[in-house]
Design a protein around this motif. Structure first.
Motif, short mmCIF file in Angstrom:
data_model
loop_
_atom_site.label_atom_id
_atom_site.label_comp_id
_atom_site.label_asym_id
_atom_site.label_seq_id
_atom_site.Cartn_x
_atom_site.Cartn_y
_atom_site.Cartn_z
N GLN A 62 -34.96 15.94 34.40
CA GLN A 62 -33.77 16.69 33.92
C GLN A 62 -32.63 16.07 34.42
N LYS A 63 -32.59 14.85 35.26
CA LYS A 63 -31.62 14.27 35.61
C LYS A 63 -30.91 13.26 34.76
N ASN A 64 -29.65 13.08 34.74
CA ASN A 64 -29.00 11.88 33.93
C ASN A 64 -28.26 10.91 34.76
N PHE A 65 -27.91 9.53 34.25
CA PHE A 65 -27.01 8.74 35.05
C PHE A 65 -25.97 9.14 34.67
N PRO A 66 -24.93 9.09 35.51
CA PRO A 66 -23.45 9.59 35.08
C PRO A 66 -22.86 8.23 34.31
N VAL A 67 -21.83 8.68 33.55
CA VAL A 67 -21.36 8.01 32.68
C VAL A 67 -19.95 7.52 33.35
N HIS A 68 -19.87 6.02 33.50
CA HIS A 68 -18.66 5.26 34.24
C HIS A 68 -17.85 4.72 33.08
N SER A 69 -16.34 4.74 33.42
CA SER A 69 -15.55 4.02 32.54
C SER A 69 -15.46 2.63 32.97
N ILE A 70 -14.61 1.82 32.31
CA ILE A 70 -14.32 0.40 32.61
C ILE A 70 -13.38 0.60 33.86
N GLU A 71 -12.47 1.61 34.17
CA GLU A 71 -11.70 1.63 35.41
C GLU A 71 -12.41 1.71 36.48
N ASP A 72 -13.65 2.73 36.36
CA ASP A 72 -14.52 3.12 37.41
C ASP A 72 -15.00 1.46 37.91
N TRP A 73 -15.73 1.01 36.93
CA TRP A 73 -16.21 -0.35 37.26
C TRP A 73 -15.20 -1.39 37.94
N GLU A 74 -13.99 -1.39 37.52
CA GLU A 74 -12.87 -2.31 38.16
C GLU A 74 -12.64 -1.83 39.39
N GLU A 75 -12.70 -0.47 39.76
CA GLU A 75 -12.36 0.12 41.16
C GLU A 75 -13.61 -0.41 41.98
N ALA A 76 -14.48 -0.19 41.39
CA ALA A 76 -15.75 -0.62 42.40
C ALA A 76 -15.72 -2.20 42.79
N VAL A 77 -15.29 -3.00 41.92
CA VAL A 77 -15.32 -4.35 41.98
C VAL A 77 -14.13 -4.64 43.02
N LYS A 78 -13.30 -4.24 43.03
CA LYS A 78 -12.16 -4.20 43.78
C LYS A 78 -12.03 -3.89 45.17
N GLN A 79 -13.02 -2.88 45.49
CA GLN A 79 -13.52 -2.23 46.77
C GLN A 79 -14.57 -3.59 47.46
N SER A 80 -15.45 -3.85 46.49
CA SER A 80 -16.55 -4.84 46.93
C SER A 80 -15.84 -6.28 46.98
N LEU A 81 -14.83 -6.58 46.57
CA LEU A 81 -13.96 -7.93 46.87
C LEU A 81 -12.94 -7.70 47.65
N LYS A 82 -12.84 -6.58 48.17
CA LYS A 82 -11.66 -6.53 49.35
C LYS A 82 -10.27 -6.51 48.63
N GLY A 83 -10.13 -5.87 47.58
CA GLY A 83 -8.70 -6.00 46.81
C GLY A 83 -8.59 -6.91 45.78
N ARG A 84 -9.43 -7.83 45.58
CA ARG A 84 -9.35 -8.67 44.56
C ARG A 84 -9.77 -8.09 43.08
N GLY A 85 -9.28 -8.22 42.15
CA GLY A 85 -9.74 -7.70 41.04
C GLY A 85 -10.52 -8.46 40.35
N ILE A 86 -11.07 -8.32 39.04
CA ILE A 86 -11.98 -8.87 38.11
C ILE A 86 -10.95 -9.77 37.25
N SER A 87 -11.38 -10.87 36.88
CA SER A 87 -10.64 -11.77 35.64
C SER A 87 -11.66 -12.39 34.84
N THR A 88 -11.06 -12.71 33.84
CA THR A 88 -11.90 -13.46 32.79
C THR A 88 -12.08 -15.11 33.23
N LYS A 89 -13.03 -15.61 32.65
CA LYS A 89 -13.39 -16.91 32.84
C LYS A 89 -13.23 -17.65 31.65
#
Length: 606
Positions: free
Chosen positions: A3-30
């Protein structure tokens, strides 16, 4: 749980999670060598789902030419055997055919005694069941003549051919439209069509361009431009486009960028189908054979077993991308002829992908991936644009004559070489994580037949450095550096590790001092080791602390070795240290080839 579903996350949610993981550094293109900005995350918004092909064998064949996806057994294992003697080669080929080889394939141009090649020697091989796969640069006519004498010639199938455009450009020459060679090639193609109706004979070989440094977009555009040249040349001989298409084989080298190479093969099929539609080819004639080999550009003679991993990665990409024939380079292919062990390991890479990973049983595994579909679209768009530009400039022959396309490829090669030299791109065992205890084979004159070809292995500058350091050791002069480790371990370890790896890529061994807490500790270490070269390793605060003490020590020391500071320190601090006796620096932004060449000259003088 049901009966459970995975929550839906936005791009902004992922970006915020990355910033926390990288201690403030944001994601960038390569940025890639194709001038494509890769995003760290792709979503459904990056593709137009209405334009994604759903079924293989339909539309523009992005997902494959066959309606049921792959053939029943997937691709053909076509391990190219490299031997200079036919007497050594043919028993090896027969042996390999019993151990998983699926095609009659060997490096024709490496056989020094070509006249001795005799297909009658291949006992027990049924040409009706086993296809040939024999690309050649120098012996197309000779191979056809030998096959004409074979009693099963009407059953001979597969491929024997040459690409006269890439063959000549690899040797620094260009096909002339009224060239005798071109006319002879056309005659040979027509003869082969009469004698071997099941044999494909027109090769479009992009490997020389790839090994000269070309990116994926350039490879595809050149492949399409060459196909236009060959179609138009044979149309002048009253051949219909569908008859020509039946004889085509497109050959690619597969590089290290896994997803890029998958997308390259998918984009190629889409664009070839566009060309085929322009010639009004029926669907059944649009399927062309594609073959691949793992890249020579990425291989190294340093820590050669790492080549197994590179080849495995590249083979994986080729299979996912959907090829018909595949050669996986043996780990020692850069410096030695084939042997039982290295050839078997390379062949078994393909068997693992087929039998253990079951990749022959999956229809276009990459299909539907937001990342790969988006990348395929972008490569296809850019490659088509470049192809149109080549066409507008007069076609493949004219752009080669003007050196325009060569200059474009050279610019990409320079970017690749600079990335390797500065450490922005890693070659494991070559410019990072070097194992100086690993024995190295420095070939004298291997691949004599390729002496004039344009193969630029990215590791070669480092190989030359290692060979130089090896020769110095043979002369009794061991390139050795002292690591002056300032302060406790936590203050110097990161930079000492970096400098040790930096120097190792040039064959220079490093000896660390104990924790140097004062000038006396430094003097003791240098007196005990008595090296010509030292690196000072510490953090910026420690450097400042020792700053005022260097000058006193240097003024009292008669012997003045070369001393470099390690790290990206400020210009102001470096200027102060240089005035106190520091010679230079080692840091991440340097061209390692230039720095290591200069350092090795110290021991060459000795």
């Amino acid at each position: 749980m049901k009966q459970k579903n995975f929550p839906v996350h936005s791009i902004e949610d992922w970006e915020e999670a990355v910033k926390q993981s990288l201690k403030g550094r944001g994601i960038s293109t390569k940025d890639t060598y194709e001038n494509i900005a890769l995003k760290p995350l792709y979503t459904v918004e990056d593709i137009d789902q209405t334009k994604i092909e759903q079924i293989p064998g339909t539309g523009f064949h992005t997902r494959g030419f066959d309606e049921l996806g792959r053939k029943q057994y997937g691709w053909k294992i076509a391990q190219q055997i490299k031997k200079s003697s036919w007497e050594d080669l043919y028993p090896m080929l027969q042996n390999f055919m019993q151990r998983g080889q699926e095609t009659i394939v060997f490096d024709v141009d490496q056989v020094d005694d070509f006249d001795q090649i005799n297909f009658f020697d291949l006992k027990g091989i049924e040409f009706r069941k086993v296809p040939l796969f024999l690309p050649t640069k120098n012996h197309f006519k000779g191979l056809l003549e030998k096959l004409l004498r074979h009693p099963e010639k009407e059953n001979i199938n597969g491929f024997v051919g040459t690409d006269i455009i890439s063959r000549k450009i690899a040797k620094g020459d260009i096909v002339n439209l009224d060239d005798r060679e071109l006319n002879e090639w056309i005659i040979q193609i027509k003869q082969a069509d009469n004698e071997f109706p099941k044999l494909k004979t027109i090769l479009i070989d992009t490997a020389p361009y790839h090994n000269a440094g070309a990116n994926a977009i350039q490879e595809i555009a050149i492949a399409l431009a060459e196909s236009i040249f060959y179609i138009e040349s044979l149309k002048d001989e009253q051949w219909e486009p569908e008859r020509i298409a039946e004889k085509l084989v497109f050959h690619f080298s597969i590089g290290a960028n896994f997803f890029m190479e998958i997308a390259k093969l998918r984009a190629f099929r889409r664009l070839w189908s566009t060309v085929a539609n322009a010639y009004q080819l029926p669907k059944e004639y649009q399927h062309v054979t594609t073959s691949a080999e793992t890249s020579s550009l990425t291989k190294s003679i340093l820590d050669p077993y790492v080549n197994l991993l590179r080849a495995g990665n590249e083979a994986f990409a080729a299979v996912i991308g959907g090829i018909d024939f595949l050669h996986v380079a043996a780990f020692d292919e850069a410096y030695a002829e084939s042997n039982e062990f290295s050839a078997r390991i390379a062949r078994n890479i393909q068997w693992i992908l087929r039998e253990e990973a079951h990749l022959s049983k999956v229809i276009d595994p990459a299909g539907g991936s937001y990342y790969i579909e988006s990348l395929t679209n972008e490569i296809a768009s850019k490659a088509w644009e470049l192809f149109q530009l080549i066409d507008a400039k007069g076609g493949i022959i004219d752009v080669l004559k003007s050196d325009w396309i060569q200059d474009e490829i050279n610019q990409v090669l320079e970017k690749r070489q600079n990335a390797i030299a500065t450490g922005k791109q890693s070659l494991i065992g070559t410019n990072v994580y070097v194992n100086l205890a690993e024995p190295i084979t420095f070939p004298a004159e291997f691949h004599k037949h390729n002496a004039n070809t344009s193969v630029n292995r990215l590791s070669e500058p480092f190989e030359r450095l290692r060979k130089k350091s090896y020769q110095l050791e043979q002369m009794g002069v061991s390139p050795h550096a002292g690591m002056i480790c300032l302060g406790p371990l936590k203050d110097h370890k990161a930079r000492a590790d970096f400098a040790t790896g930096f120097l190792a890529s040039g064959g220079i061994k490093a000896t660390w001092s104990k924790e140097c807490m004062n000038i006396d500790d430094m003097q003791t270490f240098m007196r005990e080791t008595n090296y010509s070269y030292y690196c000072v390793c510490g953090n910026d605060e420690v450097y400042q602390l020792f700053l005022g003490k260097y000058e006193t020590w240097f003024s009292k020391n008669n012997r003045k070795p070369i001393i470099d500071i390690v790290g990206n320190i400020t210009t102001e601090l470096f200027s102060q240290l240089k005035n106190k006796g520091i010679s230079g620096s080692i840091n991440k932004n340097q061209n390692r080839i230039e720095k290591l060449t200069a350092l090795l000259s110290l021991w060459e003088v000795e």
